[in-house]
Design a protein around this motif. Sequence first.
Motif, short mmCIF file in Angstrom:
data_model
loop_
_atom_site.label_atom_id
_atom_site.label_comp_id
_atom_site.label_asym_id
_atom_site.label_seq_id
_atom_site.Cartn_x
_atom_site.Cartn_y
_atom_site.Cartn_z
N UNK A 170 38.55 63.51 1.37
CA UNK A 170 39.46 63.29 2.03
C UNK A 170 39.72 61.79 2.51
N UNK A 171 40.69 61.20 2.44
CA UNK A 171 41.07 60.20 2.98
C UNK A 171 42.21 60.06 3.89
N UNK A 172 42.98 61.13 3.75
CA UNK A 172 44.47 61.06 4.56
C UNK A 172 44.66 62.60 5.17
N UNK A 173 45.59 62.63 6.12
CA UNK A 173 45.83 64.03 6.70
C UNK A 173 47.23 63.84 7.15
N UNK A 174 48.02 64.91 6.89
CA UNK A 174 49.63 65.17 7.26
C UNK A 174 49.49 65.72 8.65
N UNK A 175 50.48 65.53 9.49
CA UNK A 175 50.56 65.90 10.97
C UNK A 175 52.07 66.31 10.98
N UNK A 176 52.54 67.22 11.68
CA UNK A 176 53.89 67.36 12.11
C UNK A 176 53.97 66.18 13.34
N UNK A 177 55.24 65.69 13.37
CA UNK A 177 55.53 64.90 14.76
C UNK A 177 55.10 65.57 15.97
N UNK A 178 55.35 66.82 16.02
CA UNK A 178 55.11 67.36 17.46
C UNK A 178 53.56 67.57 17.47
N UNK A 229 59.83 63.98 10.56
CA UNK A 229 59.43 65.15 10.87
C UNK A 229 57.71 65.34 10.79
N UNK A 230 57.38 64.46 10.01
CA UNK A 230 55.90 64.72 10.08
C UNK A 230 55.36 63.08 9.62
N UNK A 231 54.03 62.69 9.82
CA UNK A 231 53.41 61.70 9.57
C UNK A 231 52.15 61.73 8.62
N UNK A 232 51.87 60.73 7.86
CA UNK A 232 50.32 60.89 7.33
C UNK A 232 49.51 59.85 7.73
N UNK A 233 48.25 60.36 8.16
CA UNK A 233 47.40 59.28 8.78
C UNK A 233 46.37 59.14 7.54
N UNK A 234 46.28 57.74 7.29
CA UNK A 234 45.30 57.30 6.31
C UNK A 234 44.27 56.40 6.78
N UNK A 235 43.00 56.41 6.24
CA UNK A 235 41.75 55.87 6.73
C UNK A 235 41.11 55.50 5.57
N UNK A 236 40.54 54.04 5.56
CA UNK A 236 39.37 53.86 4.62
C UNK A 236 38.42 52.68 5.47
#
Length: 342
Positions: A170-178, A229-236
């Motif tokens: 995994x290199x990303x994950x989605x979260x609801x804004x809340x 409503x959501x965000x995607x967190x990405x990291x590398x």
Amino acid sequence: MSKPTKAYRTVDARPSRESLVKPGELVDLIEVTPLTLTDRRIYNQLLENAWEAIDKPVLHVIAKSELRGSHNSNDRVGESIERLMAAIVKVEAVWEGKPAVERVQLLGGNLEMARSDGLLEYEIPPRLRRIISNSTIFARLQREVMFALSSKYALTLYEMVQKRGNLRWRSSEKFTLDALRGVLGVPKGKLTSWSNLRMRAIDPAVEEVSALSDYMVEVTPIKTGRSVTHVELRWWRKDGEATGKVERALQFASPGRRARAEGRAEDVAPVSAPKPRPAWLDRQGASLKTQTYETAKLRHPGYDIYFVEGEWRSWAQGKEPPADPDRAFLAFFRRFAEANPL
């Protein structure tokens, strides 16, 4: 027939001279009771100090001088301890094979010696000990980075990335804004719009974590209709050249950063220079002195100085122009920070 591989437990991980271990469940928890940057740092230190027997029903002891940083008084330590005792957090759990929410206290009873050079005796609550004992995912936090980050949002984002950084699949994950607001510990009723949340919390945190950690980070908004409503967190992970820049960044203002890493100082100017003044702000008025922006950034780390300038200029519309705009802005910034703590 080979035996099944035993799951690696978080409590088996060892802190090092440069880093400490934090269970993944305590990284992605939801704060019901908001904490400050100082509270979070002190809590990480309490966990590290107790690590050798953190899942055991024993008392732990630490010198208050290790927790108070550059302050001569222990008042801030006591205030943080009381907030940590009162703090209730929500942790994702599994009960009988189904998702559940577990509510726990972060810190149990404690005894503080009256002497300024005295000790703090404390305990980890039983339910939290069980969570830590069952943990199999953790974040390894570099102590120097933890003390260099200047806002609780940056520290939390750093912990989130450190927990996920070594996941090969995994290199990303989605979260609801809340959900993201909850993990970051945004107080209820604060930063309610996406634009405010992005400018005041997310963008400054992403900038700092990308500058000071081993990872580059992005947080991308995702809309449902016209609303985020959501965000995607990405990291590398950074390459060798970028890692060298991190080392140089951490050495920037080295006496201050070294003091912070050793727990002797709490607030050091962020590494990065102020971002270019946005065009929308140019339309509201002439730029202030460079020294004024630098002063604002030093006094109020973690805030978006240009967002606050926009708030000041909106507030000042229709009023008599100040004789000294730079001083007027800094005075407004102080009141704004008091009314809107990070």
